[in-house]
Every structure is written in C-alpha cells, then in structure tokens.
Design a protein around this motif. Structure first.
Motif, mmCIF file in Angstrom:
data_model
loop_
_atom_site.group_PDB
_atom_site.id
_atom_site.type_symbol
_atom_site.label_atom_id
_atom_site.label_comp_id
_atom_site.label_asym_id
_atom_site.label_seq_id
_atom_site.Cartn_x
_atom_site.Cartn_y
_atom_site.Cartn_z
ATOM 1 N N LYS A 1 0.837 -1.602 -0.127
ATOM 2 C CA LYS A 1 0.144 0.062 0.068
ATOM 3 C C LYS A 1 0.510 1.069 0.016
ATOM 4 O O LYS A 1 0.957 2.461 -0.783
ATOM 5 C CB LYS A 1 -0.699 0.072 0.983
ATOM 6 C CG LYS A 1 -1.843 1.111 1.455
ATOM 7 C CD LYS A 1 -3.261 1.177 2.402
ATOM 8 C CE LYS A 1 -4.036 2.281 2.384
ATOM 9 N NZ LYS A 1 -4.636 2.056 3.255
ATOM 10 N N SER A 2 1.618 1.216 0.666
ATOM 11 C CA SER A 2 2.808 2.386 0.785
ATOM 12 C C SER A 2 3.761 2.464 0.082
ATOM 13 O O SER A 2 3.731 4.083 -0.923
ATOM 14 C CB SER A 2 3.566 2.558 2.416
ATOM 15 O OG SER A 2 4.863 1.354 1.695
ATOM 16 N N SER A 3 3.905 1.574 -1.415
ATOM 17 C CA SER A 3 4.966 1.680 -1.858
ATOM 18 C C SER A 3 4.207 1.974 -3.357
ATOM 19 O O SER A 3 4.684 2.794 -3.920
ATOM 20 C CB SER A 3 5.395 0.141 -2.718
ATOM 21 O OG SER A 3 6.294 -0.433 -1.658
ATOM 22 N N ILE A 4 2.535 1.501 -3.455
ATOM 23 C CA ILE A 4 1.900 1.741 -4.455
ATOM 24 C C ILE A 4 1.139 3.980 -4.481
ATOM 25 O O ILE A 4 1.330 4.337 -5.959
ATOM 26 C CB ILE A 4 0.686 1.391 -4.140
ATOM 27 C CG1 ILE A 4 0.849 -0.416 -4.915
ATOM 28 C CG2 ILE A 4 -0.767 1.579 -5.377
ATOM 29 C CD1 ILE A 4 -0.177 -1.237 -4.829
ATOM 30 N N ALA A 5 1.264 3.757 -2.825
ATOM 31 C CA ALA A 5 1.380 5.473 -2.673
ATOM 32 C C ALA A 5 1.700 6.324 -3.014
ATOM 33 O O ALA A 5 1.761 7.402 -4.022
ATOM 34 C CB ALA A 5 0.399 5.417 -1.317
ATOM 35 N N LEU A 6 3.253 5.920 -3.149
ATOM 36 C CA LEU A 6 4.341 6.832 -3.578
ATOM 37 C C LEU A 6 4.748 6.687 -4.620
ATOM 38 O O LEU A 6 4.650 7.792 -5.615
ATOM 39 C CB LEU A 6 6.005 6.023 -2.599
ATOM 40 C CG LEU A 6 6.009 6.264 -1.145
ATOM 41 C CD1 LEU A 6 7.220 5.818 -0.830
ATOM 42 C CD2 LEU A 6 6.645 7.657 -0.512
ATOM 43 N N LEU A 7 4.671 5.264 -5.144
ATOM 44 C CA LEU A 7 4.767 5.477 -6.504
ATOM 45 C C LEU A 7 3.452 6.387 -7.094
ATOM 46 O O LEU A 7 3.580 7.203 -8.096
ATOM 47 C CB LEU A 7 4.308 4.151 -7.672
ATOM 48 C CG LEU A 7 4.617 4.026 -8.928
ATOM 49 C CD1 LEU A 7 5.343 4.534 -9.302
ATOM 50 C CD2 LEU A 7 4.194 2.430 -9.012
ATOM 51 N N GLY A 8 2.337 6.323 -6.803
ATOM 52 C CA GLY A 8 1.379 7.182 -7.391
ATOM 53 C C GLY A 8 1.428 8.580 -7.037
ATOM 54 O O GLY A 8 1.163 9.924 -8.145
ATOM 55 N N GLN A 9 2.242 8.958 -5.948
ATOM 56 C CA GLN A 9 2.115 10.439 -5.996
ATOM 57 C C GLN A 9 3.497 11.039 -6.810
ATOM 58 O O GLN A 9 3.513 12.054 -6.911
ATOM 59 C CB GLN A 9 3.296 10.543 -4.118
ATOM 60 C CG GLN A 9 2.064 10.539 -3.738
ATOM 61 C CD GLN A 9 1.861 10.253 -2.152
ATOM 62 O OE1 GLN A 9 3.160 10.313 -1.896
ATOM 63 N NE2 GLN A 9 0.853 10.290 -1.184
ATOM 64 N N LYS A 10 5.121 9.779 -6.968
ATOM 65 C CA LYS A 10 5.950 9.756 -7.825
ATOM 66 C C LYS A 10 5.473 10.736 -9.324
ATOM 67 O O LYS A 10 5.813 11.288 -10.199
ATOM 68 C CB LYS A 10 6.554 9.048 -7.756
ATOM 69 C CG LYS A 10 7.581 9.369 -8.508
ATOM 70 C CD LYS A 10 8.678 8.365 -9.016
ATOM 71 C CE LYS A 10 9.711 8.531 -9.162
ATOM 72 N NZ LYS A 10 10.231 6.830 -9.404
ATOM 73 N N LYS A 11 3.790 9.989 -9.879
ATOM 74 C CA LYS A 11 3.547 10.284 -11.034
ATOM 75 C C LYS A 11 2.111 11.229 -11.174
ATOM 76 O O LYS A 11 1.523 11.254 -12.266
ATOM 77 C CB LYS A 11 2.755 8.620 -11.631
ATOM 78 C CG LYS A 11 4.060 7.228 -12.016
ATOM 79 C CD LYS A 11 3.683 6.491 -12.582
ATOM 80 C CE LYS A 11 4.994 5.646 -13.418
ATOM 81 N NZ LYS A 11 4.379 4.196 -14.190
ATOM 82 N N SER A 12 1.704 11.462 -10.535
ATOM 83 C CA SER A 12 0.904 12.160 -9.991
ATOM 84 C C SER A 12 -0.628 12.272 -10.064
ATOM 85 O O SER A 12 -0.895 12.491 -11.322
ATOM 86 C CB SER A 12 1.209 14.011 -10.939
ATOM 87 O OG SER A 12 2.529 14.322 -10.161
ATOM 88 N N VAL A 13 -0.559 10.890 -9.594
ATOM 89 C CA VAL A 13 -1.477 10.262 -10.345
ATOM 90 C C VAL A 13 -3.450 9.944 -9.233
ATOM 91 O O VAL A 13 -2.515 10.833 -7.895
ATOM 92 C CB VAL A 13 -1.884 8.896 -10.167
ATOM 93 C CG1 VAL A 13 -2.727 7.688 -10.546
ATOM 94 C CG2 VAL A 13 -0.202 7.511 -11.208
ATOM 95 N N ASN A 14 -4.502 10.423 -9.251
ATOM 96 C CA ASN A 14 -5.586 10.388 -8.829
ATOM 97 C C ASN A 14 -5.576 9.761 -7.436
ATOM 98 O O ASN A 14 -5.490 8.894 -7.873
ATOM 99 C CB ASN A 14 -6.744 10.720 -10.087
ATOM 100 C CG ASN A 14 -7.835 11.025 -8.691
ATOM 101 O OD1 ASN A 14 -7.630 11.204 -7.789
ATOM 102 N ND2 ASN A 14 -8.742 11.023 -9.954
ATOM 103 N N GLU A 15 -5.676 10.160 -6.350
ATOM 104 C CA GLU A 15 -6.050 9.930 -5.475
ATOM 105 C C GLU A 15 -7.630 8.692 -5.207
ATOM 106 O O GLU A 15 -6.744 6.986 -4.796
ATOM 107 C CB GLU A 15 -6.178 10.346 -3.835
ATOM 108 C CG GLU A 15 -5.073 11.083 -3.328
ATOM 109 C CD GLU A 15 -3.706 10.596 -2.650
ATOM 110 O OE1 GLU A 15 -4.081 9.279 -2.288
ATOM 111 O OE2 GLU A 15 -2.925 10.660 -2.794
ATOM 112 N N VAL A 16 -8.039 8.662 -6.262
ATOM 113 C CA VAL A 16 -9.138 7.636 -6.220
ATOM 114 C C VAL A 16 -8.587 6.058 -7.279
ATOM 115 O O VAL A 16 -8.845 4.657 -7.076
ATOM 116 C CB VAL A 16 -10.728 8.102 -7.114
ATOM 117 C CG1 VAL A 16 -11.414 6.754 -7.335
ATOM 118 C CG2 VAL A 16 -11.423 9.031 -6.207
ATOM 119 N N ARG A 17 -7.165 6.521 -8.098
ATOM 120 C CA ARG A 17 -6.748 5.395 -8.943
ATOM 121 C C ARG A 17 -6.064 5.041 -7.628
ATOM 122 O O ARG A 17 -5.573 3.510 -8.435
ATOM 123 C CB ARG A 17 -6.166 5.715 -9.677
ATOM 124 C CG ARG A 17 -7.250 6.004 -11.540
ATOM 125 C CD ARG A 17 -6.364 6.516 -12.688
ATOM 126 N NE ARG A 17 -5.026 5.737 -12.743
ATOM 127 C CZ ARG A 17 -5.645 3.948 -13.023
ATOM 128 N NH1 ARG A 17 -6.751 3.589 -12.918
ATOM 129 N NH2 ARG A 17 -4.119 4.101 -13.492
#
Length: 182
Positions: free
Chosen positions: A23-39
């Motif tokens: 969960k934390s790895s996906i959250a970090l990757l998502g923030q790095k890629k500027s992905v929407n929180e819902v995704r």
C-alpha cells in the motif's frame, strides 16, 4: 498442532507486513507519477485482493486441506467466474489494462496526445485516466472516452503543448472569411 498454529501466525504477520508495504509503495509511486488518489486506492485494493487470495490459499495448505480438495474448489469458483465474465471479457480486459496503465503508462493527465487510429482522429488533452477509460478532450472541446485496453494497443503520440498538437491535426482550424453580399 502447535506447528500449524505457528505457521498460520507467521503467515498472518507476513501478510500484514506485505500488504502495508504494498500500500505504501503504491501510494509513493502514485504521488511520484501525479496520479489521482481514487486510482491509487483502486490499484491498492485490487492488489490487496490478490494477496488475500494467496494468503487464504496458503492457510488452507497449512491446515492440511488436500490439493485435490483445493483444486475442486478453485476450479468450481473459476468456472462460475469464467462463465460470468465471458460475456464481459472487455470489462476484465479494461481492468487489467488499468493496472498496466497505472504502473507503466508514459502519459499523464494534462498531456497533449494523438491516438493513431485509422478511423478517427483522437487528438487532444488527457483530462482523466479512469478505471475503464482514458478521457481525452479534443481541440474542438468534444470529450472522447477511449477504452484502456485499446489505448494500450494503439500508437500514441505525445506533444509538448497545444500548439504542437494543433499543427499535427488533420482537421486544421482555419479562419473563415466573411462574404459580403453584393
């Protein structure tokens, strides 16, 4: 019996640690890629579901449930799910494509792109990447919802800005001259 309980406790600890790390790895990757929180939440839940199924399978094996019994159970479940999803294979395909897009799609929300499609020009700005579609706003302000599984199969051209995208459009926006009546 104590060995089985110990193995189940060890599996539970590994499961909790692995899901938190995931969960934390996906959250970090998502923030790095500027992905929407819902995704980010959606991808976390999908992968967590897979880890949960693996955990349940391993616990069943530790408890001594035989391979034959597990095979019958899982083949029955997969047969029912397979029949249910056969008619909806495109939905499953789009969900899988959504996971691939999350981890490796080179384009982000706000990018100007052209999907190379022989039937229609899909050129515009990505305004959202959802579970099933990439939503593109064309130069004419029309909205195109392009399925995730198809956008992975087509060539996509990325432009630096709107001006570069307009230059590559096959539908040139020209100024119309006004005709004065005689």
């Amino acid at each position: 019996m104590i060995l089985k309980i110990g193995l189940i406790v060890l599996l539970a600890v590994v499961y909790v640690v692995a899901t938190r790390f995931l969960k934390s790895s996906i959250a970090l990757l998502g923030q790095k890629k500027s992905v929407n929180e819902v995704r980010i939440t959606y991808v976390s839940k999908m992968l967590n579901l897979g880890f949960t199924a693996l955990f349940v399978l391993l616990v069943c094996l530790v408890l001594g449930i035989g391979y034959g019994q597990l095979a019958i159970f899982f083949s029955s479940v997969f047969a029912v799910v397979g029949v249910a999803l056969f008619a909806q294979w495109s939905i499953l395909s789009n969900i899988t494509a959504s996971l691939i897009i999350f981890f490796s799609f080179p384009y982000r929300v706000g990018d100007w792109v052209k999907v190379v499609d022989k039937d229609d020009e899909v050129l515009g700005q990505i305004i959202e990447i959802s579970t099933f579609h990439v939503i593109i706003q064309r130069l004419s302000n029309d909205i195109v919802t392009y399925p995730n599984n198809l956008i992975l199969q087509k060539a996509v051209v990325r432009f630096s800005d709107k001006k570069a995208a307009q230059a590559m459009s096959q539908f040139k926006t020209e100024e119309k001259e006004e005709i004065t009546p005689l």
